[in-house]
Motif scaffolding. Sequence first.
Motif, PDB file in Angstrom:
ATOM      1  N   ASP A   8      44.633  62.184  68.109  1.00 15.91           N
ATOM      2  CA  ASP A   8      45.934  62.343  68.435  1.00 15.91           C
ATOM      3  C   ASP A   8      46.275  61.630  69.620  1.00 15.91           C
ATOM      4  O   ASP A   8      47.228  61.822  70.351  1.00 15.91           O
ATOM      5  CB  ASP A   8      46.479  63.857  68.449  1.00 15.91           C
ATOM      6  CG  ASP A   8      45.676  64.702  69.473  1.00 15.91           C
ATOM      7  OD1 ASP A   8      44.866  63.717  70.366  1.00 15.91           O
ATOM      8  OD2 ASP A   8      46.256  65.518  69.660  1.00 15.91           O
ATOM      9  N   ALA A   9      45.397  60.734  70.011  1.00 14.78           N
ATOM     10  CA  ALA A   9      45.663  59.923  71.159  1.00 14.78           C
ATOM     11  C   ALA A   9      46.610  58.708  71.051  1.00 14.78           C
ATOM     12  O   ALA A   9      46.562  58.157  69.767  1.00 14.78           O
ATOM     13  CB  ALA A   9      44.105  59.239  71.799  1.00 14.78           C
ATOM     14  N   TYR A  10      47.167  58.409  71.970  1.00 18.18           N
ATOM     15  CA  TYR A  10      48.180  57.220  71.956  1.00 18.18           C
ATOM     16  C   TYR A  10      47.618  56.189  72.934  1.00 18.18           C
ATOM     17  O   TYR A  10      47.186  56.422  73.933  1.00 18.18           O
ATOM     18  CB  TYR A  10      49.719  57.591  72.185  1.00 18.18           C
ATOM     19  CG  TYR A  10      50.323  58.432  70.999  1.00 18.18           C
ATOM     20  CD1 TYR A  10      50.756  57.889  69.841  1.00 18.18           C
ATOM     21  CD2 TYR A  10      50.003  59.899  71.038  1.00 18.18           C
ATOM     22  CE1 TYR A  10      51.292  58.535  68.805  1.00 18.18           C
ATOM     23  CE2 TYR A  10      50.871  60.557  70.020  1.00 18.18           C
ATOM     24  CZ  TYR A  10      51.233  59.942  68.978  1.00 18.18           C
ATOM     25  OH  TYR A  10      51.692  60.979  67.913  1.00 18.18           O
ATOM     26  N   VAL A  11      48.074  54.926  72.567  1.00 15.74           N
ATOM     27  CA  VAL A  11      47.902  53.854  73.806  1.00 15.74           C
ATOM     28  C   VAL A  11      49.260  53.248  73.994  1.00 15.74           C
ATOM     29  O   VAL A  11      50.020  52.589  73.002  1.00 15.74           O
ATOM     30  CB  VAL A  11      46.890  52.953  73.094  1.00 15.74           C
ATOM     31  CG1 VAL A  11      46.627  51.646  74.349  1.00 15.74           C
ATOM     32  CG2 VAL A  11      45.537  53.469  72.807  1.00 15.74           C
ATOM     33  N   ARG A  76      49.752  62.813  75.976  1.00 14.51           N
ATOM     34  CA  ARG A  76      49.085  62.332  75.007  1.00 14.51           C
ATOM     35  C   ARG A  76      48.535  60.794  74.925  1.00 14.51           C
ATOM     36  O   ARG A  76      48.183  60.292  74.004  1.00 14.51           O
ATOM     37  CB  ARG A  76      49.736  62.409  73.674  1.00 14.51           C
ATOM     38  CG  ARG A  76      50.072  64.086  73.504  1.00 14.51           C
ATOM     39  CD  ARG A  76      50.905  64.231  72.458  1.00 14.51           C
ATOM     40  NE  ARG A  76      50.937  64.059  71.300  1.00 14.51           N
ATOM     41  CZ  ARG A  76      51.422  64.049  70.172  1.00 14.51           C
ATOM     42  NH1 ARG A  76      52.749  64.151  70.381  1.00 14.51           N
ATOM     43  NH2 ARG A  76      50.946  63.956  69.058  1.00 14.51           N
ATOM     44  N   ILE A  77      48.855  60.153  76.113  1.00  6.30           N
ATOM     45  CA  ILE A  77      48.657  58.590  76.251  1.00  6.30           C
ATOM     46  C   ILE A  77      47.208  58.522  76.991  1.00  6.30           C
ATOM     47  O   ILE A  77      47.117  58.874  77.949  1.00  6.30           O
ATOM     48  CB  ILE A  77      49.704  57.878  76.898  1.00  6.30           C
ATOM     49  CG1 ILE A  77      51.065  58.017  76.159  1.00  6.30           C
ATOM     50  CG2 ILE A  77      49.400  56.367  77.024  1.00  6.30           C
ATOM     51  CD1 ILE A  77      52.062  57.595  77.030  1.00  6.30           C
ATOM     52  N   ALA A  78      46.317  57.854  76.068  1.00  2.43           N
ATOM     53  CA  ALA A  78      44.850  57.945  76.632  1.00  2.43           C
ATOM     54  C   ALA A  78      44.666  56.385  77.510  1.00  2.43           C
ATOM     55  O   ALA A  78      43.651  56.572  78.078  1.00  2.43           O
ATOM     56  CB  ALA A  78      44.004  57.838  75.592  1.00  2.43           C
ATOM     57  N   ALA A  79      45.460  55.503  77.269  1.00  2.00           N
ATOM     58  CA  ALA A  79      45.113  54.246  77.851  1.00  2.00           C
ATOM     59  C   ALA A  79      46.521  53.397  78.245  1.00  2.00           C
ATOM     60  O   ALA A  79      47.226  53.477  77.068  1.00  2.00           O
ATOM     61  CB  ALA A  79      44.123  53.604  77.182  1.00  2.00           C
ATOM     62  N   GLY A 225      38.692  47.527  80.269  1.00  2.00           N
ATOM     63  CA  GLY A 225      37.802  48.413  81.202  1.00  2.00           C
ATOM     64  C   GLY A 225      38.908  49.093  82.320  1.00  2.00           C
ATOM     65  O   GLY A 225      39.808  48.462  82.800  1.00  2.00           O
ATOM     66  N   ARG A 226      38.413  50.261  82.805  1.00  2.00           N
ATOM     67  CA  ARG A 226      39.322  50.934  83.615  1.00  2.00           C
ATOM     68  C   ARG A 226      39.550  50.404  85.216  1.00  2.00           C
ATOM     69  O   ARG A 226      38.541  50.131  85.546  1.00  2.00           O
ATOM     70  CB  ARG A 226      38.559  52.307  83.744  1.00  2.00           C
ATOM     71  CG  ARG A 226      39.419  53.293  85.017  1.00  2.00           C
ATOM     72  CD  ARG A 226      40.303  54.224  84.341  1.00  2.00           C
ATOM     73  NE  ARG A 226      39.833  55.324  83.033  1.00  2.00           N
ATOM     74  CZ  ARG A 226      39.836  56.598  83.208  1.00  2.00           C
ATOM     75  NH1 ARG A 226      40.170  57.036  84.596  1.00  2.00           N
ATOM     76  NH2 ARG A 226      39.535  57.234  82.357  1.00  2.00           N
ATOM     77  N   ILE A 227      40.693  50.218  85.367  1.00  2.00           N
ATOM     78  CA  ILE A 227      40.969  49.580  86.637  1.00  2.00           C
ATOM     79  C   ILE A 227      41.531  50.775  87.705  1.00  2.00           C
ATOM     80  O   ILE A 227      41.176  50.699  88.907  1.00  2.00           O
ATOM     81  CB  ILE A 227      42.291  48.599  86.433  1.00  2.00           C
ATOM     82  CG1 ILE A 227      41.827  47.325  85.591  1.00  2.00           C
ATOM     83  CG2 ILE A 227      42.786  47.876  87.861  1.00  2.00           C
ATOM     84  CD1 ILE A 227      42.788  46.644  84.882  1.00  2.00           C
ATOM     85  N   GLY A 228      42.422  51.760  87.162  1.00  2.00           N
ATOM     86  CA  GLY A 228      43.028  52.664  87.907  1.00  2.00           C
ATOM     87  C   GLY A 228      44.042  53.474  87.065  1.00  2.00           C
ATOM     88  O   GLY A 228      43.976  53.289  85.975  1.00  2.00           O
ATOM     89  N   VAL A 229      44.565  54.211  87.642  1.00  4.12           N
ATOM     90  CA  VAL A 229      45.456  55.176  86.887  1.00  4.12           C
ATOM     91  C   VAL A 229      47.038  54.862  87.437  1.00  4.12           C
ATOM     92  O   VAL A 229      47.200  54.565  88.541  1.00  4.12           O
ATOM     93  CB  VAL A 229      45.024  56.633  87.089  1.00  4.12           C
ATOM     94  CG1 VAL A 229      43.864  56.747  86.306  1.00  4.12           C
ATOM     95  CG2 VAL A 229      45.338  57.180  88.572  1.00  4.12           C
ATOM     96  N   VAL A 239      48.272  58.110  83.415  1.00  7.86           N
ATOM     97  CA  VAL A 239      47.460  57.285  82.350  1.00  7.86           C
ATOM     98  C   VAL A 239      46.610  56.188  82.906  1.00  7.86           C
ATOM     99  O   VAL A 239      47.007  55.400  83.872  1.00  7.86           O
ATOM    100  CB  VAL A 239      48.692  56.523  81.421  1.00  7.86           C
ATOM    101  CG1 VAL A 239      47.746  55.748  80.335  1.00  7.86           C
ATOM    102  CG2 VAL A 239      49.363  57.773  80.793  1.00  7.86           C
ATOM    103  N   PRO A 240      45.341  56.170  82.425  1.00  9.06           N
ATOM    104  CA  PRO A 240      44.583  54.981  82.963  1.00  9.06           C
ATOM    105  C   PRO A 240      45.031  53.681  82.590  1.00  9.06           C
ATOM    106  O   PRO A 240      45.293  53.400  81.362  1.00  9.06           O
ATOM    107  CB  PRO A 240      42.954  55.198  82.120  1.00  9.06           C
ATOM    108  CG  PRO A 240      43.299  56.509  81.635  1.00  9.06           C
ATOM    109  CD  PRO A 240      44.774  56.773  81.492  1.00  9.06           C
ATOM    110  N   ILE A 241      44.639  52.636  83.368  1.00  6.97           N
ATOM    111  CA  ILE A 241      45.228  51.156  83.281  1.00  6.97           C
ATOM    112  C   ILE A 241      43.685  50.568  82.923  1.00  6.97           C
ATOM    113  O   ILE A 241      43.013  50.597  83.767  1.00  6.97           O
ATOM    114  CB  ILE A 241      45.778  50.714  84.413  1.00  6.97           C
ATOM    115  CG1 ILE A 241      46.991  51.385  84.885  1.00  6.97           C
ATOM    116  CG2 ILE A 241      46.078  49.271  84.117  1.00  6.97           C
ATOM    117  CD1 ILE A 241      47.682  50.862  86.252  1.00  6.97           C
ATOM    118  N   SER A 242      43.799  50.044  81.680  1.00 10.80           N
ATOM    119  CA  SER A 242      42.487  49.765  81.243  1.00 10.80           C
ATOM    120  C   SER A 242      42.145  48.515  80.462  1.00 10.80           C
ATOM    121  O   SER A 242      40.983  48.301  79.646  1.00 10.80           O
ATOM    122  CB  SER A 242      41.907  50.887  80.323  1.00 10.80           C
ATOM    123  OG  SER A 242      41.953  52.194  80.922  1.00 10.80           O
TER     124      SER A 242
END
Length: 500
Positions: A8-11, A76-79, A225-229, A239-242
């Motif tokens: 149930d994740a969203y991007v 619900r936003i994972a990335a 790759g994860r940069i920050g949130v 939400v992680p900026i990835s």
Amino acid sequence: MISRTKEDAYVLSIDEGTTSARAAIYNAQGERVAMHAVPFASRYPRPGWVEQDAPAIWRAQMSAVAAVVAVVGDRRIAACGITNQRETVVLWDRRTGEPIAPAIVWQCRRTAEMCAKLARSRDAEIVESKTGLVIDAYFSASKIRWLLENVPDARARAGAGEILFGNIDTWLVWKLTGGREHVTDPTNASRTMLMDLETGAWDDDLLRIFDIPRAMLPRIVPSSGRIGVIDPDCPGAGVPISGIAGDQQAALAGQACFRAGLSKNTYGTGCFALTHAGGRRPHSSHRLIGTRAASIGSDPQYAVEGSVFIAGAVVQWLRDELGLIRNAHDSEMLAESVPDTNGVHVVPAFVGLGAPHWDSAARGVVSGLTRATGKAHIVRAALESIAFQSRDLIDAMEADSGQSIHELRVDGGAAVNNFLMQFQADILGKVVVRPADVETTALGAAYLAGIAEGVWSGTEEVQSFWRVERRFEPNISAHRREEMVRQWKRAVARARSDLQ
Ligand code: ADP
């Protein structure tokens, strides 16, 4: 904290274009569930100059993000992935966050003379061999230099680390992280003309040639790759900026072209054809551009790129300047109302010819007119010119790599034109494939971020989302195809500047 299961994740995808700031949300099955676009203005202060207001881009982008986040809720936003118009230059004050001048847009020609001089100098060879690019005002370096030379105190302040440079990806990440992250990715950095294409690092020789202080450049981080949130003050807080990729490389990913030899062509105002080149740096002997493709993981990935300046824009010309059609859609019906162009060719070299010709002084030509020429012939010839120019690019790509391209994946506003897509297949002698989701730029940025955050396991999983809407099979004889290409080349020769 954000809690979720993978299903149930969203991007969230931030898709910052040249004319509008867009945002989209995808579910874990890779389906788009929301999209919103907010237009913003360009300014043309002098002939050939194009500027934008970076704070206005930021505001438009935040409105678009807020609209789509409201659809699913940010918990619900994972990335979050970001894709952007490439090469456009913003310089801003590190302390206040205020730009020191309007952003210089990729289309801006103000540094054409500076570049022509560089192209004649001994440094030209160093620049082109290190960057894989062709020296042109299009890329960022000459634009940065222009600002440093023309904004009072800018060079000294940049050297002291008070002024930061970014393309639009960098500007947005810096704003989204409350000024904490000053980063870019290799796909964008490879368009600045300051990065060594092979090492993926800023290069001292290039910085010296363009006289640009290293202190103002962002850190180059992986495309996935994860940069920050996202900062608490922004929509999508937490939400992680990835993921980051320039628009054309994002589209390559959105078309699921993750392996060497897979190609896509985007039919917008211009055309951008990219072929994935795998893990080895391509070298072009046909004046195509070598660039970074977005990679998942640490191994660099490359692509070969060629662009056509006037593609869908020739349809706008038919509509706005010639008044031959009422809207772009009409062009399809008119083209199909005649069996061929009756010998007419349109070469839309309105702003010169791009790859593989790079003839900026070429001008457009309509050839083969007779008393029997009607408007349908001209409309058909104009649409055919988009496909012929794309064939010139694909030919150059095949000649460079020595490998044949099997099929062409297409997207962009003009890819809806069935006549154009069928003619493209005919003139290439290759299958042209149009996917169900043609918003490939936003989709590609979502893939990069979603893979980084484990929403998707990797490129294999996202490839399985790619769905064909329609395949166009070549339907003319090889003999006829070669004859038509020969006639096209004669028409192009008439447009070239050395004959005018
Ligand atoms: P951009 O991203 O460059 O603004 P888009 O991908 O939105 O461009 O595509 C817009 C371009 O597509 C315009 O130049 C327009 O003339 C062209 N276009 C739109 N619909 C059609 C059509 N049915 N046939 C041919 N060209 C079209």
